[in-house]
Design an enzyme around this catalytic site. Sequence first.
Site, short mmCIF file in Angstrom:
data_model
loop_
_atom_site.label_atom_id
_atom_site.label_comp_id
_atom_site.label_asym_id
_atom_site.label_seq_id
_atom_site.Cartn_x
_atom_site.Cartn_y
_atom_site.Cartn_z
N ASN A 1 -9.96 -4.85 3.20
CA ASN A 1 -9.05 -5.47 2.59
C ASN A 1 -8.51 -5.08 1.24
N ALA B 1 4.68 -1.60 8.72
CA ALA B 1 3.94 -2.75 9.75
C ALA B 1 4.51 -4.14 9.16
N GLU B 2 4.43 -5.06 10.10
CA GLU B 2 4.34 -6.48 9.85
C GLU B 2 2.85 -6.79 9.74
N LYS C 1 -2.08 -3.98 15.95
CA LYS C 1 -2.56 -2.70 15.37
C LYS C 1 -3.41 -1.90 16.33
N THR D 1 -6.32 -0.95 10.60
CA THR D 1 -6.92 -2.03 9.79
C THR D 1 -8.52 -1.89 10.33
N ASP D 2 -9.27 -2.30 9.61
CA ASP D 2 -10.83 -2.94 10.27
C ASP D 2 -10.68 -4.09 11.18
N GLU D 3 -9.53 -4.80 11.26
CA GLU D 3 -9.52 -6.00 11.78
C GLU D 3 -9.35 -5.50 13.42
N LYS E 1 -5.60 -22.33 -3.11
CA LYS E 1 -6.02 -23.07 -1.75
C LYS E 1 -7.00 -22.26 -0.90
N ARG F 1 -14.53 -10.72 3.11
CA ARG F 1 -13.94 -9.84 3.39
C ARG F 1 -14.58 -8.41 2.57
N ILE G 1 0.93 -1.20 -0.04
CA ILE G 1 0.00 0.06 -0.08
C ILE G 1 0.83 1.03 0.05
N ARG H 1 -1.75 -14.59 -4.25
CA ARG H 1 -1.54 -16.13 -3.98
C ARG H 1 -1.92 -17.00 -4.91
N TYR I 1 -1.43 -10.21 14.96
CA TYR I 1 -1.58 -9.00 14.07
C TYR I 1 -2.53 -7.97 14.52
P1 NAD Z 1 3.19 -4.85 3.39
O1 NAD Z 1 3.46 -6.17 4.35
O2 NAD Z 1 3.09 -5.09 2.01
O3 NAD Z 1 4.37 -3.68 3.68
C1 NAD Z 1 4.98 -3.57 4.82
C2 NAD Z 1 6.10 -2.35 4.55
O4 NAD Z 1 6.84 -2.08 5.85
C3 NAD Z 1 7.17 -3.33 3.84
O5 NAD Z 1 7.82 -2.81 2.87
C4 NAD Z 1 8.28 -3.60 4.97
O6 NAD Z 1 9.66 -3.62 4.52
C5 NAD Z 1 8.09 -2.48 5.64
N1 NAD Z 1 8.43 -2.53 7.18
C6 NAD Z 1 7.96 -3.62 7.95
N2 NAD Z 1 8.78 -3.49 9.35
C7 NAD Z 1 9.36 -2.32 9.40
C8 NAD Z 1 10.41 -1.70 10.13
N3 NAD Z 1 10.49 -2.34 11.33
N4 NAD Z 1 10.79 -0.43 9.91
C9 NAD Z 1 10.66 -0.19 8.68
N5 NAD Z 1 9.93 -0.69 7.72
C10 NAD Z 1 8.98 -1.87 7.97
O7 NAD Z 1 2.12 -4.28 4.19
P2 NAD Z 1 0.75 -3.56 3.36
O8 NAD Z 1 -0.27 -4.55 2.90
O9 NAD Z 1 1.17 -2.59 2.56
O10 NAD Z 1 -0.04 -2.42 4.71
C11 NAD Z 1 0.58 -1.30 5.04
C12 NAD Z 1 -0.21 -0.93 6.06
O11 NAD Z 1 -1.66 -0.97 6.14
C13 NAD Z 1 -0.10 -1.73 7.49
O12 NAD Z 1 0.10 -1.03 8.57
C14 NAD Z 1 -1.32 -2.48 7.47
O13 NAD Z 1 -1.44 -2.85 8.71
C15 NAD Z 1 -2.35 -1.60 6.94
N6 NAD Z 1 -3.41 -2.14 6.20
C16 NAD Z 1 -3.35 -3.33 5.26
C17 NAD Z 1 -4.59 -3.43 4.63
C18 NAD Z 1 -4.39 -4.70 3.51
O14 NAD Z 1 -5.27 -5.28 3.08
N7 NAD Z 1 -3.13 -4.71 3.15
C19 NAD Z 1 -5.59 -3.21 4.95
C20 NAD Z 1 -5.93 -2.33 6.02
C21 NAD Z 1 -4.67 -1.71 6.63
O1 DAU Z 2 -8.96 -6.41 6.94
C1 DAU Z 2 -7.68 -5.66 6.66
C2 DAU Z 2 -6.73 -6.62 6.58
O2 DAU Z 2 -6.84 -7.51 5.42
C3 DAU Z 2 -5.31 -6.24 6.78
O3 DAU Z 2 -5.31 -5.52 7.97
C4 DAU Z 2 -4.35 -7.10 6.64
O4 DAU Z 2 -2.91 -6.60 6.63
C5 DAU Z 2 -4.35 -7.88 5.27
O5 DAU Z 2 -3.38 -8.88 5.42
C6 DAU Z 2 -5.84 -8.56 5.36
O6 DAU Z 2 -5.95 -9.53 6.31
P1 DAU Z 2 -6.57 -10.91 5.73
O7 DAU Z 2 -6.27 -11.79 6.82
O8 DAU Z 2 -8.01 -10.72 5.70
O9 DAU Z 2 -6.07 -10.98 4.59
P2 DAU Z 2 -5.42 -12.41 3.59
O10 DAU Z 2 -4.87 -11.89 2.25
O11 DAU Z 2 -4.53 -13.15 4.50
O12 DAU Z 2 -6.89 -13.46 3.56
C7 DAU Z 2 -8.15 -13.05 2.97
C8 DAU Z 2 -9.09 -14.19 3.21
O13 DAU Z 2 -8.59 -15.28 2.47
C9 DAU Z 2 -8.85 -14.44 4.80
O14 DAU Z 2 -10.13 -14.87 5.06
C10 DAU Z 2 -8.29 -15.79 4.85
C11 DAU Z 2 -8.38 -16.43 3.23
N1 DAU Z 2 -7.35 -17.21 2.66
C12 DAU Z 2 -6.10 -16.74 2.67
C13 DAU Z 2 -5.24 -17.33 2.01
C14 DAU Z 2 -3.61 -16.63 1.76
C15 DAU Z 2 -7.56 -18.38 1.85
O15 DAU Z 2 -8.71 -18.80 1.97
N2 DAU Z 2 -6.60 -18.80 1.38
C16 DAU Z 2 -5.38 -18.53 1.12
O16 DAU Z 2 -4.32 -19.11 0.62
#
Ligand code: NAD
Ligand code: DAU
Length: 337
Positions: free
Chosen positions: A182, A85-86, A157, A126-128, A208, A217, A17, A196, A153
């Site tokens: 998401n 974030a992780e 957050k 996140t909404d989580e 999978k 989601r 993001i 994936r 996780y």
């Molecule tokens: P991502 O895992 O793709 O990217 C995370 C980035 O943070 C990476 O580039 C990583 O190298 C960096 N990072 C991790 N630890 C670090 C540290 N200690 N210092 C500096 N950099 C570090 O994550 P994303 O999916 O892009 O999510 C970004 C943000 O949005 C997160 O805070 C996540 O909680 C939030 N978020 C994600 C989603 C989603 O659907 N992916 C939805 C809502 C909120």
């Molecule tokens: O809701 C916001 C969150 O969305 C963010 O805060 C997180 O950073 C982001 O990773 C995401 O979390 P989810 O756990 O919802 O996303 P994920 O892509 O891991 O999984 C989405 C859904 O799909 C979840 O119900 C688990 C399922 N899943 C996931 C994988 C990887 C599968 O069924 N098969 C899979 O292989």
Amino acid sequence: MDSLLSRVLVTGGAGFIGSNFVHFTVRQKPGVKCIVLDKLTYAGNPDNLAGLTDDQCQLVVGDICDARLVDDLVADVDAVVHFAAESHNDNSIADPAPFVRTNVEGTFTLLEACRRHGVRFHHISTDEVYGDLALDDPTRFTEETPYKPSSPYSSTKASSDMLVRAWHRTYGVQATISNCSNNYGPRQHIEKFIPRQITNILCGIRPKLYGDGRNVRDWIHVDDHNAAVWTILEHGRIGETYLIGADGEQGNIDVLRAILQCMGKEADDFDWVRDRPGHDRRYAIDSTKLRTELAWHPEHTDFARGLRQTIDWYRQNEAWWRPLKEAVEAKYAKAGQ
Ligand code: NAD
Ligand code: DAU
């Protein structure tokens, strides 16, 4: 439109993001320079920022827990947008330690620097943090929903959100928070659900699906998320939380079937695998506050179209994801997923 902000520190800007935020900023906010602070963990990739000029983006490789580095960087910007974030639930179940460190201690370190230098802070969450909803629950999450995180996780957050609220109230840090649903779109790490499955099919591996596949989601295109972040950064009320969502609820099995159909596969061409422990059933966002107060609206609301574009991106950028694939799938196979 020109922004009043000219230098923005984007933590995690080499991730999914965050890098899309940097590209969005370059397209939509001329004159704004993004200083990216990113540790380049397994999830960060400097290629995500390829093609940008030094005036548009500078990458600093470092840790948000490094107080001295963070202080130097924060002293020299107008605002911090905190994405780092992780981010993956499955990883947090296998090993929560880096989640506590980066998501909690890292946010603390940034808040302390913003407090010292009086710098505006926007926290990406996140909404989580609100836990989950039953499939038949007519309600959706709002800014008033009590916190009830389920996974390591989401609990880290939620902790970071609490720190931001306290630093605003106690020290007057100029902070806002957004909690988004998401995201999908280009450059998402292939450990996540949609990429994936797309890359599985491209590699001849069966997709999978966890559990009974009925988990829901609430999908939003990453550009809509980032447009909302800019809206809050520039016009949000300090101290407030805004939920970001695009009314995109979909069952996992429906998303998977849409991917299979788009990629010319049969509807049952996938494997059922072990469920995620503590798997949240359903997320759903009510983004009325953001829409009415700040006039934000999502633009990429045709999910089928967004999915096709995302599939095309993974088809066209095999060099980006191929080197990661074997290790990601080996890790999942070990977990029975
Ligand atoms: P991502 O895992 O793709 O990217 C995370 C980035 O943070 C990476 O580039 C990583 O190298 C960096 N990072 C991790 N630890 C670090 C540290 N200690 N210092 C500096 N950099 C570090 O994550 P994303 O999916 O892009 O999510 C970004 C943000 O949005 C997160 O805070 C996540 O909680 C939030 N978020 C994600 C989603 C989603 O659907 N992916 C939805 C809502 C909120
Ligand atoms: O809701 C916001 C969150 O969305 C963010 O805060 C997180 O950073 C982001 O990773 C995401 O979390 P989810 O756990 O919802 O996303 P994920 O892509 O891991 O999984 C989405 C859904 O799909 C979840 O119900 C688990 C399922 N899943 C996931 C994988 C990887 C599968 O069924 N098969 C899979 O292989």
